[in-house]
Write an enzyme that holds these catalytic residues in place. Sequence first.
Site, PDB file in Angstrom:
ATOM      1  CE1 TYR A  18      -4.088   2.007   0.598  1.00  0.00           C
ATOM      2  CE2 TYR A  18      -2.571   3.352   1.870  1.00  0.00           C
ATOM      3  CZ  TYR A  18      -3.786   3.191   1.230  1.00  0.00           C
ATOM      4  OH  TYR A  18      -4.703   4.207   1.230  1.00  0.00           O
ATOM      5  CG  HIS A  22      -1.076   5.482  -1.515  1.00  0.00           C
ATOM      6  ND1 HIS A  22      -1.591   4.204  -1.541  1.00  0.00           N
ATOM      7  CD2 HIS A  22      -2.138   6.321  -1.617  1.00  0.00           C
ATOM      8  CE1 HIS A  22      -2.911   4.269  -1.650  1.00  0.00           C
ATOM      9  NE2 HIS A  22      -3.270   5.546  -1.697  1.00  0.00           N
ATOM     10  CE1 TYR A  41      -6.688  11.157   1.397  1.00  0.00           C
ATOM     11  CE2 TYR A  41      -6.602  11.583  -0.943  1.00  0.00           C
ATOM     12  CZ  TYR A  41      -7.012  10.805   0.122  1.00  0.00           C
ATOM     13  OH  TYR A  41      -7.748   9.670  -0.108  1.00  0.00           O
ATOM     14  CD1 TRP A  76      -6.553   4.954  -6.300  1.00  0.00           C
ATOM     15  CD2 TRP A  76      -4.570   4.917  -7.327  1.00  0.00           C
ATOM     16  NE1 TRP A  76      -5.579   4.924  -5.334  1.00  0.00           N
ATOM     17  CE2 TRP A  76      -4.351   4.905  -5.942  1.00  0.00           C
ATOM     18  CE3 TRP A  76      -3.472   4.905  -8.179  1.00  0.00           C
ATOM     19  CZ2 TRP A  76      -3.073   4.875  -5.375  1.00  0.00           C
ATOM     20  CZ3 TRP A  76      -2.205   4.875  -7.612  1.00  0.00           C
ATOM     21  CH2 TRP A  76      -2.017   4.856  -6.230  1.00  0.00           C
TER      22      TRP A  76
END
Length: 104
Positions: A18, A22, A41, A76
């Site tokens: 993960y 990212h 974010y 995505w």
Amino acid sequence: MKRAAFKMKLKPGFREEYKKRHDAIWPELTALLQEAGIHDYSIFLDEDTNTLFAVQKITGDAGSQDLGKTQLVQRWWAYMADIMETNPDNSPVSIALPEVFHLD
């Protein structure tokens, strides 16, 4: 400006994958988020429960979870579907969290 927070669920054993995905977020996805007014974010992980906690500031009309009609976001979602809990359309299972306190 608004703030939004939500939680999602990572499948066990995929923390590093993960983060890797990212860390290499697609530039066109970053641009889409910024154009939509989404900034500052962050996503945090509770490693005991594999719960992802996301928070973002929004100057536009919608948060990141509202961009699912775009082909880019759908790609995505499909890319991330193997490591997250998802809905039938590959969107992440996302639960909005109400703000109960803020210190500015």
